[in-house]
Scaffold this motif. Structure first.
Motif, PDB file in Angstrom:
ATOM      1  N   MET A 108       0.827  -1.268  -0.018  1.00  0.00           N
ATOM      2  CA  MET A 108      -0.007   0.001   0.016  1.00  0.00           C
ATOM      3  C   MET A 108       0.899   1.251   0.208  1.00  0.00           C
ATOM      4  O   MET A 108       0.372   2.408  -0.611  1.00  0.00           O
ATOM      5  N   ILE A 109       2.282   1.164   0.752  1.00  0.00           N
ATOM      6  CA  ILE A 109       2.952   2.358   0.582  1.00  0.00           C
ATOM      7  C   ILE A 109       3.469   2.495  -0.746  1.00  0.00           C
ATOM      8  O   ILE A 109       3.479   3.537  -1.315  1.00  0.00           O
ATOM      9  N   ILE A 110       3.947   1.309  -1.490  1.00  0.00           N
ATOM     10  CA  ILE A 110       4.318   1.549  -2.586  1.00  0.00           C
ATOM     11  C   ILE A 110       3.651   1.853  -3.623  1.00  0.00           C
ATOM     12  O   ILE A 110       3.957   2.509  -4.348  1.00  0.00           O
ATOM     13  N   ASP A 111       2.211   1.192  -3.754  1.00  0.00           N
ATOM     14  CA  ASP A 111       1.617   1.816  -4.751  1.00  0.00           C
ATOM     15  C   ASP A 111       0.797   3.271  -4.645  1.00  0.00           C
ATOM     16  O   ASP A 111      -0.101   3.621  -5.287  1.00  0.00           O
ATOM     17  N   GLY A 112       1.004   3.815  -3.217  1.00  0.00           N
ATOM     18  CA  GLY A 112       0.581   5.113  -2.982  1.00  0.00           C
ATOM     19  C   GLY A 112      -0.646   5.215  -2.352  1.00  0.00           C
ATOM     20  O   GLY A 112      -1.086   6.185  -2.120  1.00  0.00           O
ATOM     21  N   THR A 113      -1.207   4.017  -2.052  1.00  0.00           N
ATOM     22  CA  THR A 113      -2.492   3.896  -1.403  1.00  0.00           C
ATOM     23  C   THR A 113      -2.381   4.602  -0.012  1.00  0.00           C
ATOM     24  O   THR A 113      -3.275   5.343   0.646  1.00  0.00           O
ATOM     25  N   TRP A 121       8.861   1.901  -5.154  1.00  0.00           N
ATOM     26  CA  TRP A 121       8.342   2.890  -4.665  1.00  0.00           C
ATOM     27  C   TRP A 121       8.724   4.122  -5.418  1.00  0.00           C
ATOM     28  O   TRP A 121       7.827   5.224  -5.585  1.00  0.00           O
ATOM     29  N   TYR A 122       9.896   4.367  -5.591  1.00  0.00           N
ATOM     30  CA  TYR A 122      10.533   5.591  -6.364  1.00  0.00           C
ATOM     31  C   TYR A 122       9.785   5.689  -7.695  1.00  0.00           C
ATOM     32  O   TYR A 122       9.873   6.830  -8.250  1.00  0.00           O
ATOM     33  N   TYR A 123       9.642   4.442  -8.399  1.00  0.00           N
ATOM     34  CA  TYR A 123       9.426   4.607 -10.000  1.00  0.00           C
ATOM     35  C   TYR A 123       7.836   4.874  -9.995  1.00  0.00           C
ATOM     36  O   TYR A 123       7.657   5.630 -11.131  1.00  0.00           O
ATOM     37  N   THR A 124       6.872   4.411  -9.277  1.00  0.00           N
ATOM     38  CA  THR A 124       5.860   4.539  -9.163  1.00  0.00           C
ATOM     39  C   THR A 124       5.289   6.149  -9.571  1.00  0.00           C
ATOM     40  O   THR A 124       4.424   6.360 -10.475  1.00  0.00           O
ATOM     41  N   PRO A 125       5.459   7.203  -8.813  1.00  0.00           N
ATOM     42  CA  PRO A 125       5.177   8.307  -9.253  1.00  0.00           C
ATOM     43  C   PRO A 125       5.748   8.980 -10.556  1.00  0.00           C
ATOM     44  O   PRO A 125       5.022   9.734 -11.214  1.00  0.00           O
ATOM     45  N   VAL A 126       6.954   8.375 -11.086  1.00  0.00           N
ATOM     46  CA  VAL A 126       7.496   8.984 -12.295  1.00  0.00           C
ATOM     47  C   VAL A 126       7.118   8.134 -13.406  1.00  0.00           C
ATOM     48  O   VAL A 126       7.251   8.567 -14.543  1.00  0.00           O
ATOM     49  N   ALA A 127       6.493   6.772 -13.328  1.00  0.00           N
ATOM     50  CA  ALA A 127       6.000   6.304 -14.369  1.00  0.00           C
ATOM     51  C   ALA A 127       5.117   7.014 -15.507  1.00  0.00           C
ATOM     52  O   ALA A 127       5.498   7.045 -16.629  1.00  0.00           O
ATOM     53  N   PRO A 128       4.020   7.831 -15.146  1.00  0.00           N
ATOM     54  CA  PRO A 128       3.424   8.512 -15.903  1.00  0.00           C
ATOM     55  C   PRO A 128       4.175   9.538 -16.764  1.00  0.00           C
ATOM     56  O   PRO A 128       4.080   9.868 -17.904  1.00  0.00           O
ATOM     57  N   VAL A 129       5.389  10.043 -16.045  1.00  0.00           N
ATOM     58  CA  VAL A 129       6.427  11.095 -16.467  1.00  0.00           C
ATOM     59  C   VAL A 129       7.219  10.443 -17.523  1.00  0.00           C
ATOM     60  O   VAL A 129       7.425  10.966 -18.734  1.00  0.00           O
ATOM     61  N   ARG A 130       7.798   9.334 -17.185  1.00  0.00           N
ATOM     62  CA  ARG A 130       8.563   8.727 -17.957  1.00  0.00           C
ATOM     63  C   ARG A 130       7.810   8.150 -19.271  1.00  0.00           C
ATOM     64  O   ARG A 130       8.444   8.108 -20.488  1.00  0.00           O
ATOM     65  N   GLY A 131       6.594   7.687 -19.039  1.00  0.00           N
ATOM     66  CA  GLY A 131       5.782   7.074 -20.307  1.00  0.00           C
ATOM     67  C   GLY A 131       6.548   6.242 -21.437  1.00  0.00           C
ATOM     68  O   GLY A 131       7.442   5.237 -21.024  1.00  0.00           O
TER      69      GLY A 131
END
Length: 249
Positions: A37-42, A178-188
Motif C-alpha cells: 500500500m505504501i509502494i502503490d501510493g494508497t 516505490w520511487y518509480y511509481t510516481p514517475v511512471a506517467p512522466v517517463r511514459g
C-alpha cells in the motif's frame, strides 16, 4: 474399560513424515499488505498512520498492525515519532540518489552479462514483457506498467547468471518500485523505447551497448524523479490529522 497402549516408539515421527507449512503469521500478512500500500501510493508519503484505522481497513486486531509498523520503521518505510505516532516515510533527495546509483551499478552489469548469456527462451520472455509493458503504458495503466517494468528488470538480472547480483537486486526491488511509481506517467513512452533498445542490444549480444543503455535508462529515471519532486515537493511536516479512507460499496 480397556486401555489401549500407544506401543513402543510412541511420540516418534514415522519415516517419511512431511510437515505441512503453517499459514503465514498474521503480522507478516499485515506487513506485506502495508508495504504494498505504501509502494502503490494508497498510503501516501507523509501520511499519519493510525493503528485502529489500519486494523479496521485490513480486518485485523491492532496487535499485528503495531508489530508490522515496528518492522516497517526498522526497514525505513515508516517513521515512528514519540508523542505523534507513525507516518509513511518521506525519502530525502540523497537517499533516492544513493539507492538509484546502486541500482544503476547492479543493473548495468546485469545487462552486460545478460547480453553474454541470453538464451532464445530468455529473449522470447523479454520481448513478451516488452509488448505487455508497452500496452499497459499506452492504456495508461500505471499499476500494470510498474509491475511489468519490475518484471523486465528482474528477468534481465536473472539472465546475468550471477546469483549475487540477483540477491542484491532483490533487496532494492521494492524500494525502486516505490520511487518509480510516481514517475511512471512522466517517463511514459520514453521508458519503453529505452527498454526496446535495451532488449535489442541484449539480443544482439552487444555487452557494452546493453550496459550503456541500462546506465542511461536508470539515470533518466533518477532525473525524472528529482524533477517531479522539485515541481511538487513533499511537505516536510506532514499533517497530523488522521485521514479516514472513504468506504466503497
Amino acid at each position: 474399560m480397556t486401555t489401549i497402549s500407544a506401543g513402543p516408539g510412541a511420540g516418534a515421527e514415522p519415516a517419511g513424515t512431511r510437515h505441512v507449512k503453517r499459514p503465514q503469521p498474521l503480522r507478516e500478512s499485515v506487513y506485506e499488505a502495508l508495504t504494498e500500500m505504501i509502494i502503490d501510493g494508497t498510503l501516501e508519503r507523509g501520511r499519519h498512520l493510525v493503528e485502529v484505522e489500519l486494523a479496521e481497513l485490513l480486518g485485523v486486531s491492532r496487535q499485528p498492525v503495531r508489530e508490522a509498523l515496528q518492522r516497517l520503521n526498522n526497514e525505513g518505510w515508516v517513521d515512528l515519532r514519540p508523542g505523534f505516532g507513525a507516518m509513511v516515510h518521506v525519502p530525502a533527495e540523497d537517499e533516492v540518489d544513493q539507492l538509484l546509483a546502486a541500482r544503476a551499478a547492479l543493473e548495468s552489469e546485469s545487462a552486460r552479462l545478460a547480453a553474454r548469456h541470453a538464451s532464445k527462451e530468455d529473449l522470447a520472455k523479454l520481448r513478451d514483457l516488452l509488448k505487455v509493458g508497452t500496452a499497459y503504458q499506452e492504456a495508461g495503466d500505471i499499476d500494470g506498467t510498474v509491475r511489468t517494468n519490475g518484471e523486465l528488470h528482474s528477468l534481465i538480472t536473472q539472465m546475468s547468471g550471477n546469483r549475487f547480483l540477483v540477491d542484491f537486486a532483490a533487496q532494492v526491488d521494492r524500494r525502486v518500485r516505490w520511487y518509480y511509481t510516481p514517475v511512471a506517467p512522466v517517463r511514459g513512452a520514453a521508458s519503453w523505447r529505452e527498454h526496446s533498445r535495451l532488449v535489442k542490444a541484449i539480443s544482439e549480444g552487444d555487452e557494452d551497448k546493453a550496459a550503456q543503455i541500462m546506465r542511461e535508462h536508470t539515470e533518466h529515471t533518477r532525473k525524472a524523479y528529482h524533477d517531479l519532486q522539485s515541481a511538487d515537493p513533499a511537505p516536510e511536516t506532514p499533517d497530523p490529522t488522521p485521514r479516514r479512507r472513504r468506504r466503497t460499496s
